[in-house]
Design a protein around this motif. Structure first.
Motif, mmCIF file in Angstrom:
data_model
loop_
_atom_site.group_PDB
_atom_site.id
_atom_site.type_symbol
_atom_site.label_atom_id
_atom_site.label_comp_id
_atom_site.label_asym_id
_atom_site.label_seq_id
_atom_site.Cartn_x
_atom_site.Cartn_y
_atom_site.Cartn_z
ATOM 1 N N GLY A 39 0.824 -1.207 0.000
ATOM 2 C CA GLY A 39 0.000 0.000 0.000
ATOM 3 C C GLY A 39 0.857 1.256 0.000
ATOM 4 O O GLY A 39 0.458 2.297 -0.526
ATOM 5 N N SER A 40 2.058 1.167 0.570
ATOM 6 C CA SER A 40 2.959 2.326 0.563
ATOM 7 C C SER A 40 3.424 2.655 -0.852
ATOM 8 O O SER A 40 3.643 3.828 -1.180
ATOM 9 N N HIS A 43 1.215 5.154 -2.677
ATOM 10 C CA HIS A 43 1.343 6.603 -2.448
ATOM 11 C C HIS A 43 2.286 7.232 -3.482
ATOM 12 O O HIS A 43 2.128 8.392 -3.839
ATOM 13 N N VAL A 197 -1.924 -4.719 5.466
ATOM 14 C CA VAL A 197 -1.379 -4.285 6.759
ATOM 15 C C VAL A 197 -2.420 -4.473 7.867
ATOM 16 O O VAL A 197 -2.119 -4.996 8.948
ATOM 17 N N ASP A 217 -13.542 -1.437 7.147
ATOM 18 C CA ASP A 217 -13.109 -1.041 5.798
ATOM 19 C C ASP A 217 -14.317 -0.501 5.044
ATOM 20 O O ASP A 217 -15.467 -0.706 5.452
ATOM 21 N N ARG A 222 -12.835 -6.708 1.032
ATOM 22 C CA ARG A 222 -11.659 -6.644 1.917
ATOM 23 C C ARG A 222 -12.030 -7.155 3.315
ATOM 24 O O ARG A 222 -11.267 -7.850 3.969
ATOM 25 N N VAL A 264 -4.744 2.677 7.290
ATOM 26 C CA VAL A 264 -5.233 3.253 6.024
ATOM 27 C C VAL A 264 -4.284 4.369 5.572
ATOM 28 O O VAL A 264 -3.733 4.319 4.479
ATOM 29 N N ASP A 269 -10.736 6.364 1.229
ATOM 30 C CA ASP A 269 -11.921 6.636 0.397
ATOM 31 C C ASP A 269 -12.681 7.751 1.096
ATOM 32 O O ASP A 269 -12.860 7.716 2.309
ATOM 33 N N LEU A 306 -0.151 3.296 11.632
ATOM 34 C CA LEU A 306 0.700 2.592 10.665
ATOM 35 C C LEU A 306 0.524 3.174 9.269
ATOM 36 O O LEU A 306 1.456 3.175 8.466
ATOM 37 N N VAL A 308 0.384 5.763 6.320
ATOM 38 C CA VAL A 308 1.354 6.837 6.091
ATOM 39 C C VAL A 308 0.667 8.207 6.045
ATOM 40 O O VAL A 308 -0.396 8.359 5.441
ATOM 41 N N GLY A 331 4.602 5.896 12.653
ATOM 42 C CA GLY A 331 5.866 5.954 11.915
ATOM 43 C C GLY A 331 6.142 4.676 11.157
ATOM 44 O O GLY A 331 5.340 3.736 11.169
ATOM 45 N N ALA A 333 7.553 1.178 10.503
ATOM 46 C CA ALA A 333 7.705 0.072 11.453
ATOM 47 C C ALA A 333 9.177 -0.347 11.562
ATOM 48 O O ALA A 333 9.857 -0.451 10.545
ATOM 49 N N LYS A 376 -8.540 -1.444 -6.477
ATOM 50 C CA LYS A 376 -9.276 -2.489 -5.747
ATOM 51 C C LYS A 376 -10.188 -3.263 -6.714
ATOM 52 O O LYS A 376 -11.364 -3.506 -6.444
#
Ligand SMILES: NC(=O)c1ccc[n+]([C@@H]2O[C@H](COP(=O)([O-])OP(=O)(O)OC[C@H]3O[C@@H](n4cnc5c(N)ncnc54)[C@H](O)[C@@H]3O)[C@@H](O)[C@H]2O)c1
Ligand SMILES: [Zn+2]
Ligand SMILES: [Zn+2]
Length: 389
Positions: A39-40, A43, A197, A217, A222, A264, A269, A306, A308, A331, A333, A376
């Motif tokens: 997921g990072s 971004h 995550v 969610d 999901r 998230v 969303d 968690l 970002v 921050g 992990a 998704k």
């Protein structure tokens, strides 16, 4: 070699690039056998975290040691390893304090104490923009791994790549969320986000003896995955999310959850009105999930962030933070800190990680892989890529 390269927002392509080479004595070159999209990475893909020049992406990868630098004595060609996603030297102030994401040596150009928007960032991460060190990532056939006597862990032959790959990031990250909150057993843990995550956080909450694990969610598929893979109670986020907060309170004697985990981040969303507000306030994305966590957590409770957040936000509920006496921690992990304990859990069969995988694709289909994970589509939860097919 072949690699996934970002060429600006929405454009990741399967390119031919130069093979990596050993640059420092503590480097290894790894032949990547499995890699995943996080997921990072989305971004960077969305442009929310900028990367002006083309770069090889990917910080979740494992493989076989191909070549070792002179200073790497603990690994040899042919060893099979997983690699934690922060690039950390292993002997600075922060590495000594088990904070590898804040390493003082891995990101010399853009590191600093401030943590600003585009300056003075933390330690380096694989394949995660110039601001985080500018290192090429592991969505590729080969990757250079710096400080390889500190990060990579040898994995037992009897475990498949898919069984151990998520020790690089999402399992330690999910575990971080519950460890920061000092979950000891008996707690209620509400997790926002049923992505990889969030699901790993749910698995970790059970491992630490939580009494109740709730996952929220906006997407039913999901949530279905969170129920199937982590046996969580599930809540569908509706509209502005007020229904979620009420429901969590109703499950926790009206108080709210002992622990809330934001899995998230700044790109949830959200409604058109919310988007307009962000434009007006010159904000990137929205802190609305973190705000929901602050409402859904009990007084004196703990919020682990968690997801970002790269920027500042006005109207952050500091009054609520104070009135409720909330502890917040967030921050990158510290994956290095937990990886050995978590590998033991996998070896002992206490936890299964590969049940979040929904798509197995050749690296050549990287553009499609990013598209379905971001949008998704096709019930995508986690994509694993094979760089060699
Ligand atoms: N702190 C770390 O070290 C670390 C490590 C890995 C990932 N992350 C971050 O964690 C976050 C999640 O990563 P992921 O791989 O699971 O990504 P993902 O995009 O697959 O998952 C995010 C989930 O949040 C859901 N969501 C969107 N809006 C929501 C809302 N309003 N309420 C509840 N759920 C909502 C989405 O439907 C999706 O299922 C990302 O921000 C990622 O950058 C942080
Ligand atoms: Zn990640
Ligand atoms: Zn360091």
């Amino acid at each position: 070699m072949k690699a996934a390269v970002i060429h600006g927002p929405g454009k990741v392509t399967y390119d031919t690039v130069n093979d990596p080479t050993i640059k420092e004595a503590r480097d290894i070159i790894l032949k990547v056998t499995a890699t995943a999209i996080c997921g990072s990475d989305l971004h960077i893909y969305s442009g929310g975290i900028p990367q002006p020049r083309p770069m090889v992406l990917g910080h979740e990868f494992m493989g076989i040691v191909e070549e070792t630098g002179k200073g790497v004595l603990n690994l040899k060609k042919g060893d099979r390893v997983v690699v934690p996603f922060p690039i950390a030297c292993g002997h600075c102030f922060f590495c000594d304090h088990h904070l590898p994401g804040h390493c003082e040596n891995s990101n010399p150009e853009h590191y600093g104490p401030e943590g600003g928007l585009l300056t003075e960032k933390g330690g380096a991460l694989f394949g995660y923009t110039d601001l985080y060190g500018g290192y090429d990532g592991g969505q590729a056939q080969y990757v250079r791994v710096p400080y390889a006597d500190y990060g990579p862990r040898i994995v037992p032959e009897h475990l498949t790549d898919e069984q151990v790959l998520f020790l690089t990031d999402i399992f330690p990250t999910g575990y971080t969320g519950v460890d920061w909150a000092n979950v000891q057993g008996g707690e209620s843990v509400a997790i926002f986000g049923a992505g990889p995550v969030g699901i790993m956080a749910a698995k970790s909450a059970w491992l630490r003896g939580a009494a109740k694990v709730i996952v929220v969610d906006t997407l039913q598929y999901r949530l279905d995955k969170a129920k199937e893979a982590a046996n969580a109670e599930i809540i569908l986020w509706d509209g502005d999310g007020k229904n979620v907060i009420e429901y969590i309170r109703s499950l926790t004697d009206g108080r709210g959850a002992d622990v809330c985990i934001d899995a998230v981040g700044f790109e949830p969303d959200r409604s058109v009105l919310d988007r307009a507000k962000a434009v007006f306030n010159l904000e990137k994305g929205s802190p609305k999930v973190m705000e929901a966590c602050m409402s859904a957590v009990r007084r004196g409770g703990f919020v682990s962030v968690l997801g970002v957040y790269p920027t500042t936000y006005d109207n952050f509920p500091i009054g609520q933070f104070f009135d409720k006496g909330i502890t917040i921690k967030g921050g990158q992990a510290p994956a290095h800190k937990y990886i050995d304990t978590l590998l033991e859990f996998v070896k002992e069969g206490k936890v299964k990680l590969n049940d979040v995988i929904t798509h197995r694709l050749p690296l050549s289909e990287i553009a499609h892989a990013y598209h379905i994970f971001k949008k998704k589509e096709d019930n995508c939860v986690k994509v694993v890529l094979d760089p060699w097919s």
